[in-house]
Design a protein around this motif. Structure first.
Motif, PDB file in Angstrom:
ATOM      1  N   ALA A   5     -18.061  -1.599   2.618  1.00 60.19           N
ATOM      2  CA  ALA A   5     -18.460  -2.891   3.181  1.00 60.19           C
ATOM      3  C   ALA A   5     -19.550  -3.534   2.344  1.00 60.19           C
ATOM      4  O   ALA A   5     -20.652  -3.010   2.241  1.00 60.19           O
ATOM      5  N   ARG A   6     -19.241  -4.661   1.762  1.00 65.28           N
ATOM      6  CA  ARG A   6     -20.178  -5.371   0.885  1.00 65.28           C
ATOM      7  C   ARG A   6     -21.102  -6.277   1.694  1.00 65.28           C
ATOM      8  O   ARG A   6     -20.661  -7.081   2.498  1.00 65.28           O
ATOM      9  N   THR A   7     -22.389  -6.147   1.444  1.00 70.67           N
ATOM     10  CA  THR A   7     -23.375  -7.044   2.037  1.00 70.67           C
ATOM     11  C   THR A   7     -23.942  -7.892   0.901  1.00 70.67           C
ATOM     12  O   THR A   7     -24.336  -7.355  -0.121  1.00 70.67           O
ATOM     13  N   ASP A   8     -23.968  -9.164   1.071  1.00 68.17           N
ATOM     14  CA  ASP A   8     -24.468 -10.057   0.018  1.00 68.17           C
ATOM     15  C   ASP A   8     -25.835 -10.646   0.347  1.00 68.17           C
ATOM     16  O   ASP A   8     -26.153 -11.751  -0.078  1.00 68.17           O
ATOM     17  N   ALA A   9     -26.650  -9.919   1.064  1.00 68.84           N
ATOM     18  CA  ALA A   9     -27.964 -10.429   1.446  1.00 68.84           C
ATOM     19  C   ALA A   9     -28.842 -10.724   0.231  1.00 68.84           C
ATOM     20  O   ALA A   9     -29.671 -11.627   0.271  1.00 68.84           O
ATOM     21  N   PHE A  10     -28.663  -9.981  -0.858  1.00 64.40           N
ATOM     22  CA  PHE A  10     -29.493 -10.202  -2.039  1.00 64.40           C
ATOM     23  C   PHE A  10     -28.983 -11.344  -2.904  1.00 64.40           C
ATOM     24  O   PHE A  10     -29.625 -11.728  -3.874  1.00 64.40           O
TER      25      PHE A  10
END
Length: 82
Positions: A5-10
């Motif tokens: 699961a990819r999180t793109d918060a950065f």
């Protein structure tokens, strides 16, 4: 099959780093709670941020190393495993 699961918060460059860390942890743990096998947090290279992500994530964590990222041998001190 592995669900990463990819999180793109950065990727949210206008946000303060602490806000990006909190959001990445929130997203990663939500995905893991929903059945993902591991969480992926790209665009993070700060040693302290990686260590905090590793500590607060409730499952396996993947990060994307890039130029300027810390070298691998030092990561074990931050509770990271390869």
């Amino acid at each position: 099959m592995v669900i990463n699961a990819r999180t793109d918060a950065f990727a949210a460059r206008g946000s303060p780093e602490i806000a990006r860390i909190v959001e990445a942890v929130r997203r990663a743990n939500a995905y893991l709670g929903a059945g993902a096998d591991c969480a992926f947090v790209p665009f993070v290279s700060d040693r302290e941020a990686i260590g905090r992500l590793a500590r607060e994530n409730r499952g396996p964590l993947n990060v994307l190393a890039k130029p300027g990222s810390p070298r691998w041998p030092s990561w074990s001190a931050w509770e990271c495993a390869r």
